[in-house]
Design an enzyme around this catalytic site. Sequence first.
Site, PDB file in Angstrom:
ATOM      1  N   ASN A 109       0.851  -1.191   0.000  1.00  0.00           N
ATOM      2  CA  ASN A 109       0.000   0.000   0.000  1.00  0.00           C
ATOM      3  C   ASN A 109       0.883   1.235   0.000  1.00  0.00           C
ATOM      4  OD1 ASN A 109      -2.477   1.460   0.170  1.00  0.00           O
ATOM      5  ND2 ASN A 109      -2.118   1.786   2.349  1.00  0.00           N
ATOM      6  N   HIS A 111       0.819   5.246   1.396  1.00  0.00           N
ATOM      7  CA  HIS A 111       0.123   6.058   2.387  1.00  0.00           C
ATOM      8  C   HIS A 111       0.693   7.472   2.359  1.00  0.00           C
ATOM      9  CE1 HIS A 111      -2.152   6.902   6.013  1.00  0.00           C
ATOM     10  NE2 HIS A 111      -1.059   7.426   6.543  1.00  0.00           N
TER      11      HIS A 111
END
Length: 321
Positions: A109, A111
């Site tokens: 991911n 962020h």
Amino acid sequence: MTIKAKIAVLISGAGTNMAALVYASRIADCPYEVVLVASNDPQAEGLALAQAEGIATFALPHKGLTREAHDAAMEAAVLEAGAEYIVLAGYMRILSDGFVVRWAGRMLNIHPSLLPKYKGLDTHARAIAAGDSHGGTSVHVVTPELDAGEVLAQIAVPIVAGDTPDTLAERVKLAEHQLYPRAVADYVSRWRDPVALLERVRNLALAFPETDERESHGSPGFRVGGEKSGKYFAYFADQHHGTPHIACLVRTGGMDELLNLVEAQPEVYFKPAYYGASGWIGIILNRPGVDWDAVAEWLTRSWRGAAPKRLTRLLDVADEF
């Protein structure tokens, strides 16, 4: 021909980070290819871009479904596409623990903060309110705890006078587009990088008591028992003696065990030249999905087989209970 890792990208909106990943994948030496773009919103703009680029897409609204049911459908699409990794790119869903655990070490991911600062939402506003000199972006491994996995790469972006969350977000987004493709490429390449693999073996091997590293026959070797009387319990071999394997060599119980393992799992084990005649087996490391817990267990067993009794006595007693 280099085998490229297959990734599925999950999005919820415009998919600008997905686009950055796709276009980076078109560069000749990129080690990954995007085989699926999936979304929880059938109207997500990024789906149209993926379709225009000839990439398979999948969309399923999450409304009316349990989190687990929706995750299962998304995962089924990922598996059908043959993806080995999942890359989240603006996917605005908290994933179920079971889904994350099944893809442990294979889901990334990005962020918009310098983790571990500002997990969750409103990161830019929080950084400005705190008086930070920089915001930024981080790529991390996904774990059940939100934004808490290993940080793989970061870029810091200065916060300037008059910045608002929106103006800072615009500049951070530019940084994301540079960072994410490179971080994904580095991560999916780790399974064939001898430097990264040696470091991982070294960290495991040198964690045992009274171990040291010494080169032997052109390979890094790991010994136990002291400078004068130490015995080797593991070696790291980088495509030695004409094999295509990067491997960790460890002791087995003998030739029968070695040959049985090689016959049963030739994708995992091989009989190394020179060492194999003495009952050493090669664990192939330059392959996707290496079970590092199993490598650690082999190293433990091999260490115990080579270590002096004064080091193993307590472990032997513990095994009896």
